[in-house]
Motif scaffolding. Structure first.
Motif, short mmCIF file in Angstrom:
data_model
loop_
_atom_site.label_atom_id
_atom_site.label_comp_id
_atom_site.label_asym_id
_atom_site.label_seq_id
_atom_site.Cartn_x
_atom_site.Cartn_y
_atom_site.Cartn_z
N ALA A 118 -2.33 17.87 -18.39
CA ALA A 118 -3.15 19.08 -18.23
C ALA A 118 -4.22 18.84 -17.17
CB ALA A 118 -3.77 19.47 -19.56
N LEU A 119 -4.84 17.65 -17.18
CA LEU A 119 -5.82 17.31 -16.14
C LEU A 119 -5.18 17.30 -14.76
CD1 LEU A 119 -7.67 14.33 -17.87
CD2 LEU A 119 -8.60 16.60 -17.42
N TYR A 120 -4.02 16.67 -14.65
CA TYR A 120 -3.33 16.56 -13.37
C TYR A 120 -2.99 17.94 -12.83
CZ TYR A 120 -0.21 14.82 -9.75
OH TYR A 120 0.36 14.53 -8.54
N ARG A 121 -2.47 18.80 -13.69
CA ARG A 121 -2.02 20.12 -13.25
C ARG A 121 -3.19 21.08 -13.01
NH1 ARG A 121 2.05 22.39 -16.88
NH2 ARG A 121 2.27 23.93 -15.24
N THR A 147 4.69 22.80 -11.55
CA THR A 147 5.05 23.25 -12.90
C THR A 147 6.00 22.30 -13.62
OG1 THR A 147 6.81 24.63 -12.00
CG2 THR A 147 4.65 25.67 -12.35
N THR A 148 6.67 21.44 -12.91
CA THR A 148 7.58 20.51 -13.59
C THR A 148 6.88 19.25 -14.07
OG1 THR A 148 8.25 19.48 -11.52
CG2 THR A 148 9.61 21.31 -12.32
N PHE A 149 5.60 19.12 -13.81
CA PHE A 149 4.87 17.94 -14.26
C PHE A 149 4.24 18.20 -15.63
CE2 PHE A 149 4.04 15.93 -9.81
CZ PHE A 149 5.40 15.81 -9.64
N THR A 150 5.13 18.30 -16.61
CA THR A 150 4.73 18.49 -18.00
C THR A 150 4.99 17.19 -18.74
OG1 THR A 150 6.93 19.20 -18.69
CG2 THR A 150 5.41 20.93 -17.88
N PRO A 151 4.43 17.03 -19.95
CA PRO A 151 4.72 15.80 -20.71
C PRO A 151 6.23 15.55 -20.86
CG PRO A 151 2.94 16.99 -21.75
CD PRO A 151 3.46 17.87 -20.64
N TYR A 203 -5.36 10.07 -11.25
CA TYR A 203 -3.99 10.20 -11.73
C TYR A 203 -3.03 10.48 -10.57
CZ TYR A 203 -6.12 10.74 -16.31
OH TYR A 203 -6.84 10.53 -17.45
N TRP A 204 -1.80 9.97 -10.70
CA TRP A 204 -0.73 10.28 -9.76
C TRP A 204 0.60 10.16 -10.50
CZ3 TRP A 204 -3.21 5.65 -9.95
CH2 TRP A 204 -2.43 4.51 -10.09
N VAL A 205 1.63 10.74 -9.90
CA VAL A 205 2.98 10.71 -10.46
C VAL A 205 3.85 9.88 -9.54
CG1 VAL A 205 5.00 12.12 -11.00
CG2 VAL A 205 2.70 12.93 -11.61
N SER A 206 4.60 8.96 -10.14
CA SER A 206 5.52 8.10 -9.38
C SER A 206 6.71 7.72 -10.24
CB SER A 206 4.82 6.79 -8.95
OG SER A 206 3.88 7.01 -7.95
N ALA A 249 0.84 -1.19 0.00
CA ALA A 249 0.00 0.00 0.00
C ALA A 249 0.88 1.24 0.00
CB ALA A 249 -0.92 0.01 1.21
N SER A 250 0.46 2.24 -0.77
CA SER A 250 1.23 3.48 -0.90
C SER A 250 0.30 4.68 -0.94
CB SER A 250 2.03 3.49 -2.20
OG SER A 250 2.89 2.41 -2.29
N PRO A 251 0.64 5.73 -0.19
CA PRO A 251 -0.11 6.97 -0.36
C PRO A 251 0.43 7.70 -1.59
CG PRO A 251 1.55 7.25 1.33
CD PRO A 251 1.64 5.82 0.87
N VAL A 252 -0.45 8.21 -2.43
CA VAL A 252 -0.02 8.98 -3.60
C VAL A 252 -0.86 10.24 -3.71
CG1 VAL A 252 0.91 7.01 -4.89
CG2 VAL A 252 -1.47 7.65 -5.23
N TYR A 253 -0.22 11.32 -4.08
CA TYR A 253 -0.85 12.61 -4.31
C TYR A 253 -1.59 12.51 -5.63
CZ TYR A 253 -0.72 17.77 -3.81
OH TYR A 253 -1.02 19.10 -3.62
N PHE A 254 -2.89 12.77 -5.65
CA PHE A 254 -3.68 12.42 -6.83
C PHE A 254 -4.54 13.55 -7.35
CE2 PHE A 254 -6.97 12.09 -3.70
CZ PHE A 254 -8.18 12.20 -4.38
N THR A 255 -5.02 13.35 -8.55
CA THR A 255 -6.01 14.20 -9.20
C THR A 255 -7.11 13.31 -9.75
OG1 THR A 255 -4.44 15.90 -9.85
CG2 THR A 255 -6.44 15.76 -11.15
N PRO A 256 -8.38 13.61 -9.43
CA PRO A 256 -9.47 12.85 -10.03
C PRO A 256 -9.87 13.48 -11.37
CG PRO A 256 -10.37 14.38 -8.44
CD PRO A 256 -8.86 14.56 -8.42
N ASP A 257 -10.48 12.68 -12.22
CA ASP A 257 -11.02 13.21 -13.47
C ASP A 257 -12.29 12.45 -13.82
OD1 ASP A 257 -11.23 14.62 -15.96
OD2 ASP A 257 -10.43 12.84 -16.94
#
Length: 151
Positions: A99-102, A109-113, A44-47, A30-38
């Motif tokens: 774009a959804l995540y941000r 700002t560094t989470f670009t494609p 979505y999350w970044v890892s 199990a892991s906590p992740v910083y997320f965005t719903p859509d």
């Protein structure tokens, strides 16, 4: 408030979800992740792709997710539970998905494609819910109410 509205409120009030994965032998993680719903179905999350939960997704994309506020007093918990299929977002979908995540986290700002592809260390992941329920704070015994998707 309906169970659907309660679930949406819980999702939008929290920044972290707990992601439960299993490895190829069935050992859980199990892991906590910083997320965005859509759209009430995608999360979505970044890892890093070499993190344990990301590696687990390469062999077992089925995941369980819980979103909750850990600061609530005992016997007043509310939570959203999801089962989902998760994967790394492919390069073709990165412009739209980043774009959804941000949108929820514009300060990242560094989470670009460009930053979420090789040779960089981070990737964007998506879990698509296939089942959902909500635990309501109703002063009774813990009970989950099934939810229709999208939430």
């Amino acid at each position: 408030m309906t169970p659907q509205e309660t679930a949406r409120r819980i999702i939008h009030a929290n920044n972290y979800l707990t992601l439960a994965t299993t490895d190829h032998t069935g050992h859980p993680w199990a892991s906590p992740v910083y997320f965005t719903p859509d759209s009430g179905i995608d999360f979505y999350w970044v890892s890093r792709p070499d993190s344990r939960h990301s590696l687990n997704l390469t062999t077992r994309p089925e995941v369980a997710i819980v979103i909750f506020n850990s600061q609530l007093p005992v016997f007043h918990a509310e939570a959203v539970y999801l089962t989902a299929h998760a994967e790394q977002v492919n390069d073709g979908d990165l412009p739209h998905c980043t774009a959804l995540y941000r949108r929820r986290h514009p300060d990242l700002t560094t989470f670009t494609p460009e930053h979420l592809q090789a040779p960089n260390l981070l990737r964007l992941y998506r879990a698509r819910a296939v089942e959902a329920s909500v635990l309501l704070d109703d002063d009774g015994p813990d009970s989950r109410v099934p939810l229709a998707l999208p939430i």
